[in-house]
Design an enzyme around this catalytic site. Structure first.
Site, short mmCIF file in Angstrom:
data_model
loop_
_atom_site.label_atom_id
_atom_site.label_comp_id
_atom_site.label_asym_id
_atom_site.label_seq_id
_atom_site.Cartn_x
_atom_site.Cartn_y
_atom_site.Cartn_z
N TYR A 117 43.46 51.45 39.97
CA TYR A 117 43.76 52.58 40.86
C TYR A 117 42.44 53.18 41.34
CZ TYR A 117 47.15 55.97 42.66
OH TYR A 117 47.97 56.72 43.48
N VAL A 137 39.72 51.62 44.51
CA VAL A 137 39.46 51.58 45.96
C VAL A 137 40.72 51.24 46.75
CG1 VAL A 137 38.11 50.46 47.77
CG2 VAL A 137 37.04 50.97 45.57
N GLN A 138 41.33 50.09 46.46
CA GLN A 138 42.53 49.67 47.19
C GLN A 138 43.83 50.13 46.52
OE1 GLN A 138 43.38 48.10 50.03
NE2 GLN A 138 41.29 47.92 50.80
N HIS A 161 41.43 40.20 47.82
CA HIS A 161 40.10 39.66 48.01
C HIS A 161 40.06 38.29 47.34
CE1 HIS A 161 35.93 39.60 48.88
NE2 HIS A 161 35.45 40.11 47.77
N GLY A 176 40.96 51.30 51.26
CA GLY A 176 42.27 51.80 50.86
C GLY A 176 42.54 53.19 51.42
N ASP A 200 34.53 38.17 54.47
CA ASP A 200 34.44 39.52 53.94
C ASP A 200 33.03 39.84 53.44
OD1 ASP A 200 36.13 41.93 53.21
OD2 ASP A 200 35.22 41.50 51.28
#
Length: 348
Positions: free
Chosen positions: A38, A40-41, A124, A153, A208
């Site tokens: 829980y 960044v994304q 990713h 996010g 990326d």
């Protein structure tokens, strides 16, 4: 899935019109989606899925700042917020949204709970693509899919709340059940994608890492610093140098590019700006292409992954990172930026 022409090249694209939320919910109706991590994304994807009506739980270590954030976001401990192992046990879809370093560390635990028929989801391709360095090799009897929003996010959540979407790529690395593709798309729609374009795990991570180190972050910061420094060296004030380097770009010109393309932005600038930009873009392209070639090779050979893994493994990584970020934050350029932002007028 539709064939869309991008600059003369056809690609597979999935839109909300052909794969609406109702269809995504039908595909995932018997699944429990466990969001692991829980940071960044995680928040954006978990909250969007929850608000879209999917059965979502969150797995996070306790105590931690991320656990506290999950509570603040309305997740209820014991109902849809659990420690990581319990969430892994309950979940039929494991959304593996820890950092790349965190994924390496937790992988033995995650792998233990990947029983036959489950789905392992990434945003990713790092862990799987660089498996020789990460050790992340999924069991053969699980689906392995990816949906990668093209942004943070935070942006994903903000756009969702505003009724918009952030474009995402999707990929299937392993299809054990014969339903991996529809699950990947359903999850991509569920997390709030504007549209989804097809890729592979390897292409996702190569593009990326190149993008982050290049135009999105590394090159952007470096080029901004170079222009700002040259303006200051030649006697321009900090305010003038910053406004001409950053503020005009972020508050005006890049918005025109987003609206209708680079030529549209050029068309809305003076003829003097147009002529100079059209001439100098070739010089900048030729000057930077060798750097991008070097960067892409470093990504493709696994060197960038090695650097990242080794850096994150150091016990003082967080402290070192903060020092590097503070160097940027405390520079004249970005101190000036803080002042400029504080002076932006509020709309009445």
């Amino acid at each position: 899935m539709a064939k869309i022409n991008f600059g003369g090249v056809e690609e597979n694209v999935v839109t909300r019109e052909e794969f609406p939320l109702t269809k995504a919910l039908e595909v995932m109706k018997n699944e429990t989606i466990a969001v692991i991590g829980y940071g960044v994304q995680g928040p954006g994807q978990a909250l969007n899925l929850r608000d879209n009506g999917f059965n979502v739980i969150v797995g996070q270590r306790k105590p931690s700042k991320s656990f506290d954030k999950a509570l603040e976001d309305g997740w209820v401990e014991g109902k849809n917020l659990f420690d990581i192992e319990e969430a892994l046990q309950k979940g039929t879809v494991i959304m593996y949204l820890l950092s790349d370093a965190g994924q390496i560390q937790l992988w033995p635990t995650v792998k233990h709970h990947l029983t036959a028929g489950k789905t392992l989801y990434f945003s990713h391709g790092f862990g799987v693509t660089y498996k020789d360095q990460t050790g992340i090799v999924p069991p053969a009897d699980v689906d392995v899919v990816l949906a990668a929003p093209k942004g943070s996010g935070t942006s994903l959540r903000r756009l969702f709340v505003a009724g918009k979407g952030l474009n995402s790529s999707y990929a299937v690395f392993q299809d054990a059940t014969g339903k991996a593709t529809e699950k990947a798309i359903a999850l991509g729609i569920g997390v709030g994608s504007g549209y989804l374009f097809e890729t592979t795990f390897q292409k996702e991570v190569y593009s990326d890492l190149t993008g982050e180190r290049g135009i999105l972050m590394g090159a952007l910061a470096g080029v901004m610093e170079a222009q700002y420094n040259i303006l200051r060296k030649n006697g321009h004030s900090p305010s003038e140098a910053f406004n001409e380097t950053v503020e005009e770009l972020t508050q005006s010109l890049i918005l025109l590019v987003a609206e209708n393309g680079m030529d549209w932005m050029y068309a809305n600038c003076s003829t003097t700006a147009q002529r100079g930009a059209l001439d100098w873009r070739h010089k900048f392209r030729k000057a930077t292409e060798p750097v991008f070639e070097e960067l892409y090779e470093s990504v493709a050979t696994g060197n960038e992954a090695k650097i990242t893994i080794e850096a994150n493994a150091k016990p003082d990584y967080r402290e070192s990172l903060e020092k590097e970020l503070a160097e940027i934050r405390e520079s004249e350029m970005w101190k000036t930026g803080a002042t400029v932002r504080s002076l932006r007028p509020e709309r009445s």
